[in-house]
Design a protein around this motif. Structure first.
Motif, PDB file in Angstrom:
ATOM      1  N   ALA A  20      -6.557   4.826   0.727  1.00 10.61           N
ATOM      2  CA  ALA A  20      -7.114   3.501   0.443  1.00 10.61           C
ATOM      3  C   ALA A  20      -7.710   3.462  -0.961  1.00 10.61           C
ATOM      4  CB  ALA A  20      -8.178   3.148   1.483  1.00 10.61           C
ATOM      5  N   ALA A  21      -8.445   4.504  -1.311  1.00  8.60           N
ATOM      6  CA  ALA A  21      -9.056   4.560  -2.641  1.00  8.60           C
ATOM      7  C   ALA A  21      -7.990   4.683  -3.722  1.00  8.60           C
ATOM      8  CB  ALA A  21     -10.029   5.735  -2.717  1.00  8.60           C
ATOM      9  N   PHE A  22      -6.968   5.491  -3.451  1.00  8.84           N
ATOM     10  CA  PHE A  22      -5.909   5.654  -4.445  1.00  8.84           C
ATOM     11  C   PHE A  22      -5.130   4.358  -4.637  1.00  8.84           C
ATOM     12  CE2 PHE A  22      -1.473   6.649  -5.471  1.00  8.84           C
ATOM     13  CZ  PHE A  22      -1.670   7.225  -6.720  1.00  8.84           C
ATOM     14  N   ALA A  23      -4.842   3.652  -3.548  1.00  5.00           N
ATOM     15  CA  ALA A  23      -4.126   2.382  -3.656  1.00  5.00           C
ATOM     16  C   ALA A  23      -4.908   1.383  -4.502  1.00  5.00           C
ATOM     17  CB  ALA A  23      -3.860   1.815  -2.263  1.00  5.00           C
ATOM     18  N   GLU A  24      -6.226   1.393  -4.365  1.00  5.84           N
ATOM     19  CA  GLU A  24      -7.056   0.488  -5.159  1.00  5.84           C
ATOM     20  C   GLU A  24      -7.002   0.872  -6.643  1.00  5.84           C
ATOM     21  OE1 GLU A  24      -9.211  -2.710  -6.168  1.00  5.84           O
ATOM     22  OE2 GLU A  24      -8.229  -2.258  -4.259  1.00  5.84           O
ATOM     23  N   ARG A  25      -6.998   2.180  -6.959  1.00  9.55           N
ATOM     24  CA  ARG A  25      -6.868   2.622  -8.360  1.00  9.55           C
ATOM     25  C   ARG A  25      -5.509   2.216  -8.913  1.00  9.55           C
ATOM     26  NH1 ARG A  25      -8.888   7.450  -6.372  1.00  9.55           N
ATOM     27  NH2 ARG A  25      -7.017   8.652  -6.890  1.00  9.55           N
ATOM     28  N   LEU A  26      -4.488   2.338  -8.093  1.00  9.45           N
ATOM     29  CA  LEU A  26      -3.142   1.927  -8.500  1.00  9.45           C
ATOM     30  C   LEU A  26      -3.130   0.442  -8.859  1.00  9.45           C
ATOM     31  CD1 LEU A  26      -0.050   2.096  -8.693  1.00  9.45           C
ATOM     32  CD2 LEU A  26       0.055   2.024  -6.207  1.00  9.45           C
ATOM     33  N   ARG A  27      -3.718  -0.363  -7.997  1.00  5.65           N
ATOM     34  CA  ARG A  27      -3.753  -1.802  -8.233  1.00  5.65           C
ATOM     35  C   ARG A  27      -4.531  -2.129  -9.517  1.00  5.65           C
ATOM     36  NH1 ARG A  27      -2.660  -5.429  -4.658  1.00  5.65           N
ATOM     37  NH2 ARG A  27      -3.075  -4.011  -2.913  1.00  5.65           N
ATOM     38  N   GLN A  28      -5.701  -1.553  -9.662  1.00  4.41           N
ATOM     39  CA  GLN A  28      -6.538  -1.853 -10.822  1.00  4.41           C
ATOM     40  C   GLN A  28      -5.884  -1.400 -12.122  1.00  4.41           C
ATOM     41  OE1 GLN A  28     -10.366  -0.092 -10.094  1.00  4.41           O
ATOM     42  NE2 GLN A  28     -10.898  -1.523  -8.441  1.00  4.41           N
ATOM     43  N   THR A  29      -5.249  -0.235 -12.107  1.00  2.15           N
ATOM     44  CA  THR A  29      -4.615   0.296 -13.320  1.00  2.15           C
ATOM     45  C   THR A  29      -3.491  -0.609 -13.809  1.00  2.15           C
ATOM     46  OG1 THR A  29      -5.133   2.572 -12.681  1.00  2.15           O
ATOM     47  CG2 THR A  29      -3.383   2.277 -14.304  1.00  2.15           C
ATOM     48  N   LEU A  30      -2.663  -1.082 -12.898  1.00  3.48           N
ATOM     49  CA  LEU A  30      -1.523  -1.913 -13.285  1.00  3.48           C
ATOM     50  C   LEU A  30      -1.956  -3.348 -13.623  1.00  3.48           C
ATOM     51  CD1 LEU A  30       1.222  -0.671 -10.791  1.00  3.48           C
ATOM     52  CD2 LEU A  30       0.890  -0.026 -13.188  1.00  3.48           C
ATOM     53  N   GLU A  31      -2.858  -3.901 -12.836  1.00  2.99           N
ATOM     54  CA  GLU A  31      -3.281  -5.279 -13.076  1.00  2.99           C
ATOM     55  C   GLU A  31      -4.110  -5.409 -14.345  1.00  2.99           C
ATOM     56  OE1 GLU A  31      -5.201  -6.644  -9.529  1.00  2.99           O
ATOM     57  OE2 GLU A  31      -3.293  -6.962  -8.450  1.00  2.99           O
ATOM     58  N   ALA A  32      -4.758  -4.321 -14.762  1.00  4.34           N
ATOM     59  CA  ALA A  32      -5.581  -4.354 -15.969  1.00  4.34           C
ATOM     60  C   ALA A  32      -4.761  -4.635 -17.225  1.00  4.34           C
ATOM     61  CB  ALA A  32      -6.335  -3.038 -16.127  1.00  4.34           C
ATOM     62  N   VAL A  33      -3.464  -4.322 -17.184  1.00  5.53           N
ATOM     63  CA  VAL A  33      -2.607  -4.557 -18.356  1.00  5.53           C
ATOM     64  C   VAL A  33      -1.578  -5.655 -18.081  1.00  5.53           C
ATOM     65  CG1 VAL A  33      -2.909  -2.280 -19.405  1.00  5.53           C
ATOM     66  CG2 VAL A  33      -1.146  -2.597 -17.659  1.00  5.53           C
ATOM     67  N   GLY A  34      -1.830  -6.467 -17.052  1.00  7.53           N
ATOM     68  CA  GLY A  34      -0.998  -7.648 -16.828  1.00  7.53           C
ATOM     69  C   GLY A  34       0.135  -7.504 -15.840  1.00  7.53           C
ATOM     70  N   HIS A  35       0.263  -6.341 -15.195  1.00  3.65           N
ATOM     71  CA  HIS A  35       1.312  -6.168 -14.187  1.00  3.65           C
ATOM     72  C   HIS A  35       0.820  -6.661 -12.830  1.00  3.65           C
ATOM     73  CE1 HIS A  35       3.434  -3.852 -17.149  1.00  3.65           C
ATOM     74  NE2 HIS A  35       2.578  -2.848 -17.123  1.00  3.65           N
ATOM     75  N   SER A  36       1.737  -6.851 -11.898  1.00  2.00           N
ATOM     76  CA  SER A  36       1.386  -7.139 -10.506  1.00  2.00           C
ATOM     77  C   SER A  36       1.978  -6.053  -9.627  1.00  2.00           C
ATOM     78  CB  SER A  36       1.929  -8.512 -10.083  1.00  2.00           C
ATOM     79  OG  SER A  36       3.352  -8.518 -10.102  1.00  2.00           O
ATOM     80  N   VAL A  37       1.366  -5.827  -8.460  1.00  2.00           N
ATOM     81  CA  VAL A  37       1.855  -4.758  -7.596  1.00  2.00           C
ATOM     82  C   VAL A  37       1.621  -5.095  -6.131  1.00  2.00           C
ATOM     83  CG1 VAL A  37      -0.328  -3.476  -7.777  1.00  2.00           C
ATOM     84  CG2 VAL A  37       1.782  -2.263  -7.133  1.00  2.00           C
ATOM     85  N   GLN A  38       2.619  -4.775  -5.312  1.00  2.00           N
ATOM     86  CA  GLN A  38       2.518  -4.835  -3.854  1.00  2.00           C
ATOM     87  C   GLN A  38       2.549  -3.393  -3.355  1.00  2.00           C
ATOM     88  OE1 GLN A  38       5.627  -7.556  -2.318  1.00  2.00           O
ATOM     89  NE2 GLN A  38       5.934  -8.163  -4.441  1.00  2.00           N
ATOM     90  N   ILE A  39       1.642  -3.039  -2.454  1.00  2.00           N
ATOM     91  CA  ILE A  39       1.496  -1.643  -2.036  1.00  2.00           C
ATOM     92  C   ILE A  39       1.707  -1.519  -0.533  1.00  2.00           C
ATOM     93  CG2 ILE A  39      -0.030   0.362  -1.990  1.00  2.00           C
ATOM     94  CD1 ILE A  39      -1.537  -0.886  -4.365  1.00  2.00           C
ATOM     95  N   ASP A  40       2.540  -0.544  -0.160  1.00  2.00           N
ATOM     96  CA  ASP A  40       2.824  -0.280   1.252  1.00  2.00           C
ATOM     97  C   ASP A  40       2.583   1.206   1.511  1.00  2.00           C
ATOM     98  OD1 ASP A  40       3.577  -0.678   3.835  1.00  2.00           O
ATOM     99  OD2 ASP A  40       5.704  -1.038   3.427  1.00  2.00           O
ATOM    100  N   ILE A  41       1.592   1.526   2.339  1.00  2.00           N
ATOM    101  CA  ILE A  41       1.297   2.908   2.707  1.00  2.00           C
ATOM    102  C   ILE A  41       1.955   3.191   4.050  1.00  2.00           C
ATOM    103  CG2 ILE A  41      -0.523   4.581   3.206  1.00  2.00           C
ATOM    104  CD1 ILE A  41      -2.403   2.867   1.478  1.00  2.00           C
ATOM    105  N   VAL A  42       2.834   4.203   4.078  1.00  2.00           N
ATOM    106  CA  VAL A  42       3.650   4.435   5.274  1.00  2.00           C
ATOM    107  C   VAL A  42       3.648   5.912   5.655  1.00  2.00           C
ATOM    108  CG1 VAL A  42       5.158   2.482   4.731  1.00  2.00           C
ATOM    109  CG2 VAL A  42       5.772   4.771   3.913  1.00  2.00           C
ATOM    110  N   THR A  43       4.138   6.189   6.869  1.00  2.00           N
ATOM    111  CA  THR A  43       4.344   7.562   7.307  1.00  2.00           C
ATOM    112  C   THR A  43       5.724   8.028   6.854  1.00  2.00           C
ATOM    113  OG1 THR A  43       5.339   6.939   9.419  1.00  2.00           O
ATOM    114  CG2 THR A  43       2.928   7.127   9.347  1.00  2.00           C
ATOM    115  N   ARG A  44       5.967   9.301   7.023  1.00  2.00           N
ATOM    116  CA  ARG A  44       7.254   9.863   6.611  1.00  2.00           C
ATOM    117  C   ARG A  44       8.423   9.158   7.295  1.00  2.00           C
ATOM    118  NH1 ARG A  44       8.989  16.294   6.964  1.00  2.00           N
ATOM    119  NH2 ARG A  44      11.064  16.048   6.063  1.00  2.00           N
TER     120      ARG A  44
END
Length: 306
Positions: A20-44
């Motif tokens: 959960a924390a990593f997904a939030e860092r992913l979102r913030q890192t990309l959105e900070a420079v104008g990108h958008s992101v959809q995130i799906d956390i899944v099992t193998r």
């Protein structure tokens, strides 16, 4: 750019990560420079379906695959010859294809590189039409993976230790295969302890990955070592990236190779990008130049252009 991220929570380093924390860092890192992101956390078990869904989305430019070699290989197969690009979050044990692309080997380092990254085209390869990005192997490597899959390990370090134990068990009881390998107009008939065919020739002086992922040629490695001490030397040479220094391996390059198994055993296994599968008696391995678009750190594109 518009990103869709599929994160395999069971893969390598992601297994011990606060997702959960990593997904939030992913979102913030990309959105900070104008990108958008959809995130799906899944099992193998859910990875393949989630990647298919991400690749099918029309409003996506880049698919992020977070996980090990199996996750990355699945994503690359779905994106082969597509307009969308692949971005790799190196969450596996060795991350060899990611290394060849110059992707930082930490999760946060990779995220930062995506923010200002650029898209370039690299090669893929296939075995009887089945795509792979790193390596196809028979013989010792396949046997080692078979043995490792029977061992218990719960972390990246545990998997590395299991790999060493499986490698030693394979070396102590080496098996050979009678094969023929057609490379261009040349046919090689031999008894080999192992054959590996890589998506571009492995570089020297480091782990086995390609220095040039857009070189346009397969790397073909035939192990002629049979004695235990020679196999140990070959294994150590491989880990150090000293293929060319070993007298126990023959190295070739080509854009296509045809492998035929002549040994009487009824069933054979091969390993491709870390995954085992049943092997046919005849396999055609080919390279597909520029078949995959990937997101890499901008400096890598600039260096190759220079």
């Amino acid at each position: 750019m518009r990103f869709a991220a599929v994160l395999n929570q069971d893969g390598g380093t992601l297994r011990t990560t606060d997702m959960a924390a990593f997904a939030e860092r992913l979102r913030q890192t990309l959105e900070a420079v104008g990108h958008s992101v959809q995130i799906d956390i899944v099992t193998r078990r859910e990875v393949a379906a989630a990647l298919e869904k991400a690749v099918a989305k029309r409003n996506v430019d880049v698919v992020i695959a977070g996980g090990g070699d199996g996750t990355v290989s699945t994503a690359a197969s779905l994106l082969m010859n597509k307009k969308k690009a692949l971005a790799i979050l190196p969450g596996g044990t060795m991350n060899l294809f990611a290394r060849g692309l110059g992707i930082p080997q930490t999760l946060d380092g990779a995220l930062t590189s995506f923010a200002e990254g650029e898209v370039t085209a690299v090669d893929m390869a296939s075995a009887n039409g089945r795509p792979f990005v790193h390596q196809f192997s028979i013989g010792m490597h396949a046997r080692m993976v078979q043995l490792r899959e029977k061992m218990d390990f719960g972390s990246r370090l545990g998997k590395m230790q299991a790999s060493v134990r499986a490698a030693w068990a394979t070396i102590k009881n080496p098996r050979t295969l009678k094969v023929s390998l057609t490379i261009g107009k040349t046919e090689i008939i031999t008894r080999a302890t192992g054959i590996s065919i890589s998506n571009n020739l492995f570089g020297e002086g480091h782990l086995p990955y390609a220095d040039d992922p857009a070189g346009g040629l397969l790397g073909i490695y035939v192990s002629v070592a049979r004695r235990r001490r020679d196999l140990v030397k070959l294994f150590l040479a491989m880990l150090r990236g000293r293929w060319r220094d070993s007298q126990h391996v023959e190295i070739h390059q080509a854009d296509k190779a045809i492998l035929k198994i002549h040994s009487p055993t009824k069933k054979f296994s091969a390993v491709m990008d870390g995954e085992l599968f049943g092997l046919e008696r005849e396999t055609v391995i080919e390279i597909h130049p520029g078949a995959l678009k990937v997101l890499v750190p901008a400096r890598n594109v600039q260096t190759k252009a220079a």
